[in-house]
Write an enzyme that holds these catalytic residues in place. Sequence first.
Site, mmCIF file in Angstrom:
data_model
loop_
_atom_site.group_PDB
_atom_site.id
_atom_site.type_symbol
_atom_site.label_atom_id
_atom_site.label_comp_id
_atom_site.label_asym_id
_atom_site.label_seq_id
_atom_site.Cartn_x
_atom_site.Cartn_y
_atom_site.Cartn_z
ATOM 1 N N LYS A 1 9.893 49.014 25.788
ATOM 2 C CA LYS A 1 10.130 48.923 27.231
ATOM 3 C C LYS A 1 10.472 47.489 27.641
ATOM 4 O O LYS A 1 11.385 47.262 28.435
ATOM 5 C CB LYS A 1 8.913 49.432 28.015
ATOM 6 N N HIS B 1 5.819 55.983 38.360
ATOM 7 C CA HIS B 1 5.340 57.008 37.429
ATOM 8 C C HIS B 1 5.637 58.406 37.958
ATOM 9 O O HIS B 1 5.006 58.880 38.893
ATOM 10 C CB HIS B 1 3.832 56.820 37.200
ATOM 11 N N ASN C 1 5.552 65.204 34.911
ATOM 12 C CA ASN C 1 6.400 66.186 34.245
ATOM 13 C C ASN C 1 5.941 67.608 34.566
ATOM 14 O O ASN C 1 4.740 67.869 34.521
ATOM 15 C CB ASN C 1 6.335 65.940 32.725
ATOM 16 N N VAL D 1 12.362 55.000 29.106
ATOM 17 C CA VAL D 1 12.454 55.077 27.642
ATOM 18 C C VAL D 1 11.069 55.372 27.066
ATOM 19 O O VAL D 1 10.104 55.582 27.793
ATOM 20 C CB VAL D 1 13.061 53.785 27.043
ATOM 21 N N ASN E 1 -3.990 58.999 35.609
ATOM 22 C CA ASN E 1 -4.409 59.078 34.205
ATOM 23 C C ASN E 1 -5.752 58.394 33.970
ATOM 24 O O ASN E 1 -6.519 58.807 33.096
ATOM 25 C CB ASN E 1 -3.331 58.498 33.290
ATOM 26 N N GLU F 1 7.357 55.562 25.499
ATOM 27 C CA GLU F 1 6.115 54.936 25.993
ATOM 28 C C GLU F 1 5.577 53.952 24.959
ATOM 29 O O GLU F 1 4.563 54.191 24.300
ATOM 30 C CB GLU F 1 5.092 56.039 26.324
#
Length: 721
Positions: free
Chosen positions: A408, A451, A454, A401, A501, A403
């Site tokens: 969450k 994780h 995309n 869902v 990240n 971020e």
Amino acid sequence: MIYEGKAITVKALESGIVELNFDLKGESVNKFNRLTLNELRQAVDAVKADASVKGVIVTSGKDVFIVGADITEFVDNFKLPEAELVAGNLEANRIFSDFEDLGVPTVVAINGIALGGGLEMCLAADYRVISSSARVGLPEVKLGLYPGFGGTVRLPRIIGADNAIEWIASGKENSAEDALKVGVVDAIVAPEKLQAAALDLIQRAISGEFDYKAKRQPKLDKLKLNAIEQMMAFETAKGFVAGQAGPNYPAPVEAIKTIQKAAIFGRDKALEIEAAGFVKMAKTSAAQSLIGLFLNDQELKKKAKGYDEVARDVKQAAVLGAGIMGGGIAYQSAVKGTPILMKDIREEAIQLGLNEASKLLGGRLEKGRLTAAKMAEALNAIRPTLSYGDFGNVDLVVEAVVENPKVKQAVLAEVEANVGENTILASNTSTISISLLAQALKRPENFVGMHFFNPVHMMPLVEVIRGEKSSEEAVATTVAYAKKMGKNPIVVNDCPGFLVNRVLFPYFGGFARLVSAGVDFVRIDKVMEKFGWPMGPAYLMDVVGIDTGHHGRDVMAEGFPDRMKDDRRSAVDALYEANRLGQKNGKGFYVYETDKKGKPKKVNDPAVLDVLKPIVYEQREVSDEDIINWMMIPLCLETVRCLEDGIVETAAEADMGLIYGIGFPPFRGGALRYIDSIGVAEFVALADRYAELGALYQPTAKLREMAANGQSFFGQASSEV
């Protein structure tokens, strides 16, 4: 028994026919290591010395034929002086030539994968018969090399220059049918008929029905091409392949040059040309990095396999949150054989997710990668739902869902109440702490991060994040599910941004500093693309989404305020406030138009300069080298910190995470191998030159210690093919 070693045996079969069998003891596959090469020499000598031998068939005692050279030996071998390397290569090649020159016919029975040196062994035989399930190829260009056991000499003389160039320059694995079509093999049979077919072929050659000497002769001669044919074959190919490979991957073009140079010579002189060129490639930084990358990938696979003993099988999965991301996850699970529920609270989101999965499956169908029946099976494996009614038998739930930690936590607590006590919950989050999200759960031991990157169907990496209370079983099961989905999982410990990240945002931080120093972002993109990135930082930020980048930057600044917090407004702030969100709304650093294929195409937009003007605080003169250093030093140093902090266990995992997750240039091997290539001491000195730019450019105490002690991140090779 004519010869018996640890890798090769030679035994008599019938009527003067002997079988030379590759079966490397203690290994799951056959490969050409020093032992195997040495035994092949002895085995060939034993066959030569036996006057009763009338023919030789070559077989494998394993499911594969030979997977190629032992890559782990490359690391040390390639450190030798060039002359020594060339001599060693020619010595190895004499073994294959001695086999080729036997005074009796030879047949190879290719039962499984024959790659690199494995296929080159086959090419040295007179005849090749292949199992219909086997695959063959010369993948050396993927390691920054080209074939070095006679592949560039024998293959063009067997199948012609054009076909050989395609096989060698692409590095592809080829089916048995494709091998037969171009003439790499002489016959294709069902696996159970392979031995009989090889025996039949050798008997016919012994009887004189087939002239094995005439079959052998073209491999010994110069390539049969006139001057015009040579020009058409080689010059055209060099131009095309150079365009495909790019300047950072020289091996494919160098392979063509070698074939061309050797075309006018017979086998032995041609092999000398190949050896000299092979060694030249072995000494390139691209080859060293790509070999390191291969070994790192093997280490990654071994580590992931290590979780298998503890992992539970995921027979039924679920994804919470449909849409594009949920649809991508559902597609990946279903197409790889794990049925999945796709839940959302909105019907339109469910439809969006189903459309995404259907589009991806349709694309595979169009390209011939999927049959209509398999597509229908995969679609049927995705069950959309608006309720938790069927969640009782789900083994693992991926929460995907929005971020937002509060959203969450609420969704995770809700799903926990509707699943079995042993069901694993995995949050697909890019920055939010797993230990923080776990606070909302009654069974935090069953909770991990998962994780995805995309687009899910294209990106190979999945970060599996271990929270403070995550059990080993939860981590292991999630790793196993990621592997089942066809992904490369890396287990990381919890921290803001995890591995990828956390490392990416300092890179963006370097970019923000450059733009604020008055450097044109289009120029920065061009410099970094030339450096090897698939896209420059401005374009990447547009693809990720300016809003996503803005949010991630704030999360990272909160997590690491000492070096990632910047009180000045940046380019991302300016674009975010101007509602220029990147590709998603058609304008960011660039504006986006739709091309003929319906894909977004970036176009320069002068209007963005007015948006950025307020955040340009100075006008600095910087070189292209400065741009690279402003960008790369923070990324590399943060990778070092992740390793030192135990976020990731090994240097190999850190580097592969960046290559698989953000497209770090493969020919540079990863951030830590990039530091090694510069030299740790030299890199520390380089970072110190940019110390005025802030804490992101400060080497750690441990890195300084490594520099002082002459240490590096990658020592000896530890994995095998």
